[in-house]
Design an enzyme around this catalytic site. Structure first.
Site, PDB file in Angstrom:
ATOM      1  N   SER A   8       0.837  -1.203   0.000  1.00 39.13           N
ATOM      2  CA  SER A   8       0.000   0.000   0.000  1.00 39.13           C
ATOM      3  C   SER A   8       0.869   1.251   0.000  1.00 39.13           C
ATOM      4  O   SER A   8       1.676   1.479   0.902  1.00 39.13           O
ATOM      5  CB  SER A   8      -0.905   0.021   1.219  1.00 39.13           C
ATOM      6  OG  SER A   8      -1.494   1.302   1.340  1.00 39.13           O
ATOM      7  N   HIS A  32      -1.075  -1.108  -4.288  1.00 37.57           N
ATOM      8  CA  HIS A  32      -2.373  -0.792  -3.685  1.00 37.57           C
ATOM      9  C   HIS A  32      -2.458   0.715  -3.445  1.00 37.57           C
ATOM     10  O   HIS A  32      -1.611   1.295  -2.765  1.00 37.57           O
ATOM     11  CB  HIS A  32      -2.484  -1.561  -2.372  1.00 37.57           C
ATOM     12  CG  HIS A  32      -3.793  -1.458  -1.675  1.00 37.57           C
ATOM     13  ND1 HIS A  32      -4.873  -2.276  -1.950  1.00 37.57           N
ATOM     14  CD2 HIS A  32      -4.199  -0.646  -0.674  1.00 37.57           C
ATOM     15  CE1 HIS A  32      -5.869  -1.976  -1.153  1.00 37.57           C
ATOM     16  NE2 HIS A  32      -5.507  -0.977  -0.360  1.00 37.57           N
ATOM     17  N   ASP A  34      -4.811   3.728  -1.999  1.00 40.89           N
ATOM     18  CA  ASP A  34      -5.948   4.007  -1.128  1.00 40.89           C
ATOM     19  C   ASP A  34      -6.521   5.382  -1.421  1.00 40.89           C
ATOM     20  O   ASP A  34      -5.906   6.404  -1.118  1.00 40.89           O
ATOM     21  CB  ASP A  34      -5.508   3.923   0.339  1.00 40.89           C
ATOM     22  CG  ASP A  34      -5.190   2.504   0.747  1.00 40.89           C
ATOM     23  OD1 ASP A  34      -6.095   1.658   0.708  1.00 40.89           O
ATOM     24  OD2 ASP A  34      -4.021   2.230   1.096  1.00 40.89           O
ATOM     25  N   MET A  36      -9.235   8.023  -0.515  1.00 46.39           N
ATOM     26  CA  MET A  36     -10.124   8.378   0.611  1.00 46.39           C
ATOM     27  C   MET A  36     -10.667   9.780   0.392  1.00 46.39           C
ATOM     28  O   MET A  36      -9.930  10.682  -0.022  1.00 46.39           O
ATOM     29  CB  MET A  36      -9.356   8.347   1.928  1.00 46.39           C
ATOM     30  CG  MET A  36      -8.654   7.036   2.223  1.00 46.39           C
ATOM     31  SD  MET A  36      -7.949   7.048   3.882  1.00 46.39           S
ATOM     32  CE  MET A  36      -6.915   5.576   3.816  1.00 46.39           C
ATOM     33  N   HIS A  65      -8.183   0.939  -4.165  1.00 42.92           N
ATOM     34  CA  HIS A  65      -9.114   0.687  -3.069  1.00 42.92           C
ATOM     35  C   HIS A  65      -9.847   1.995  -2.784  1.00 42.92           C
ATOM     36  O   HIS A  65      -9.262   2.917  -2.207  1.00 42.92           O
ATOM     37  CB  HIS A  65      -8.325   0.201  -1.846  1.00 42.92           C
ATOM     38  CG  HIS A  65      -9.161  -0.026  -0.632  1.00 42.92           C
ATOM     39  ND1 HIS A  65      -8.611  -0.160   0.632  1.00 42.92           N
ATOM     40  CD2 HIS A  65     -10.503  -0.146  -0.467  1.00 42.92           C
ATOM     41  CE1 HIS A  65      -9.573  -0.353   1.502  1.00 42.92           C
ATOM     42  NE2 HIS A  65     -10.732  -0.331   0.878  1.00 42.92           N
ATOM     43  N   MET A  67     -12.144   4.138  -0.882  1.00 41.73           N
ATOM     44  CA  MET A  67     -12.870   4.372   0.374  1.00 41.73           C
ATOM     45  C   MET A  67     -13.590   5.706   0.226  1.00 41.73           C
ATOM     46  O   MET A  67     -13.213   6.720   0.820  1.00 41.73           O
ATOM     47  CB  MET A  67     -11.890   4.366   1.550  1.00 41.73           C
ATOM     48  CG  MET A  67     -11.422   2.952   1.887  1.00 41.73           C
ATOM     49  SD  MET A  67      -9.912   2.934   2.871  1.00 41.73           S
ATOM     50  CE  MET A  67      -8.716   3.138   1.568  1.00 41.73           C
ATOM     51  N   MET A 136     -11.656  -5.954   5.211  1.00 38.56           N
ATOM     52  CA  MET A 136     -10.827  -5.032   5.993  1.00 38.56           C
ATOM     53  C   MET A 136     -10.502  -5.663   7.337  1.00 38.56           C
ATOM     54  O   MET A 136     -11.403  -6.135   8.047  1.00 38.56           O
ATOM     55  CB  MET A 136     -11.564  -3.712   6.219  1.00 38.56           C
ATOM     56  CG  MET A 136     -11.741  -2.837   4.985  1.00 38.56           C
ATOM     57  SD  MET A 136     -10.214  -2.383   4.147  1.00 38.56           S
ATOM     58  CE  MET A 136      -9.286  -1.583   5.458  1.00 38.56           C
ATOM     59  N   ASP A 175      -6.714  -6.459   4.234  1.00 44.14           N
ATOM     60  CA  ASP A 175      -6.078  -5.139   4.223  1.00 44.14           C
ATOM     61  C   ASP A 175      -6.161  -4.526   5.616  1.00 44.14           C
ATOM     62  O   ASP A 175      -7.254  -4.303   6.133  1.00 44.14           O
ATOM     63  CB  ASP A 175      -6.811  -4.256   3.201  1.00 44.14           C
ATOM     64  CG  ASP A 175      -6.229  -2.856   3.082  1.00 44.14           C
ATOM     65  OD1 ASP A 175      -5.165  -2.587   3.666  1.00 44.14           O
ATOM     66  OD2 ASP A 175      -6.852  -2.037   2.386  1.00 44.14           O
TER      67      ASP A 175
END
Ligand code: DX5
Ligand code: ZN
Length: 229
Positions: A8, A32, A34, A36, A65, A67, A136, A175
């Site tokens: 990540s 990965h 993230d 957000m 990913h 979020m 998660m 994760d």
């Protein structure tokens, strides 16, 4: 499914992402990323323009990913930009089947993410529509948190759901809080794709850290109930 490692970038240097991607090249299966939005989770990271820039430079496939709230509106653009895998959250999607189909149609693997308290059983009938379930193992939003052992029974139940389903090719990603100890627990329970932020990028040699994680996961998988019976 062979073990896959997805470092990540959340724990990497955001000021030099191209170099950070190169530091795990050859040792990672995925990068990965993230995303957000400070709505779905109480943190803000990066969005489509940065992912597009990464995709132009990275030699490793990108695992997004998301979020974010309203993934129905935003997720397909990540697939269209060239991300190999795009995961949206079940808790945020309005029409998960339609969204998963849109991601696949745009050429990405479609991932469905579940927070620790979200039951997997509610999504059992949707398995043919997705390519990966992301469980998660921390509450999403931040790196560097402790692996939640309470999720381990759900990893097992998910592997049970997937076992014997030769009609499916659904990966099981975990994760959050994955390190050399917890990766063995997760692999033993049934996970096969492992996201690791701090334990890779806080290491002196991230590629070596990723290789060590893979070795641990492969050894645990070889001895696991779900791969041996
Ligand atoms: C957390 C993110 C994770 C995070 C994991 O919400 O989804 O991908 O980067 O970081 P570590 O491995 O440090 O728990
Ligand atoms: Zn993540």
């Amino acid at each position: 499914m062979a073990v896959q490692i997805s470092p990540s970038l959340l724990a990497a240097d955001f000021g030099d992402l191209t170099t950070e991607c190169a530091r795990v090249a050859g040792a990672a299966d995925w990068l990965h990323v993230d995303v957000m939005d400070n709505h779905f989770v109480p943190n803000l990271t990066l969005g489509l323009p940065v992912v597009e820039a990464l995709l132009a430079k990275a030699t490793t496939p990108v695992d997004c990913h998301l979020m974010i709230a309203d993934p129905d509106r935003w997720a397909p653009a990540y697939a269209e930009a060239g991300a190999g895998s795009v995961t949206f959250h079940a808790e945020a999607a309005h029409a998960p089947v339609r969204l998963a189909r849109a991601l696949r149609a745009a050429g990405a693997r479609a991932g469905l993410g579940l927070k620790p308290a979200t039951p997997v059983e509610a999504y059992a009938d949707l398995l043919p529509e997705v390519d990966m379930l992301l469980l998660m193992t921390v509450e999403p939003g931040f790196g560097g948190q402790e692996f939640l052992e309470v999720v381990v029974p759900k990893i097992r139940r998910t592997r049970e759901l997937l076992r014997g389903r030769d009609d499916l090719d659904v990966w099981l990603q975990v994760d959050g809080g994955i390190d050399e100890r917890t990766i063995e627990i997760a692999a033993d329970a049934g996970a096969d794709v492992f996201v690791a932020g701090s334990s890779v990028y806080r290491a002196e040699d991230p590629a070596e850290a990723a290789r060590r994680l893979r070795a641990r996961a492969e050894a645990a998988t070889a001895a696991a109930w779900w791969s041996t019976t």
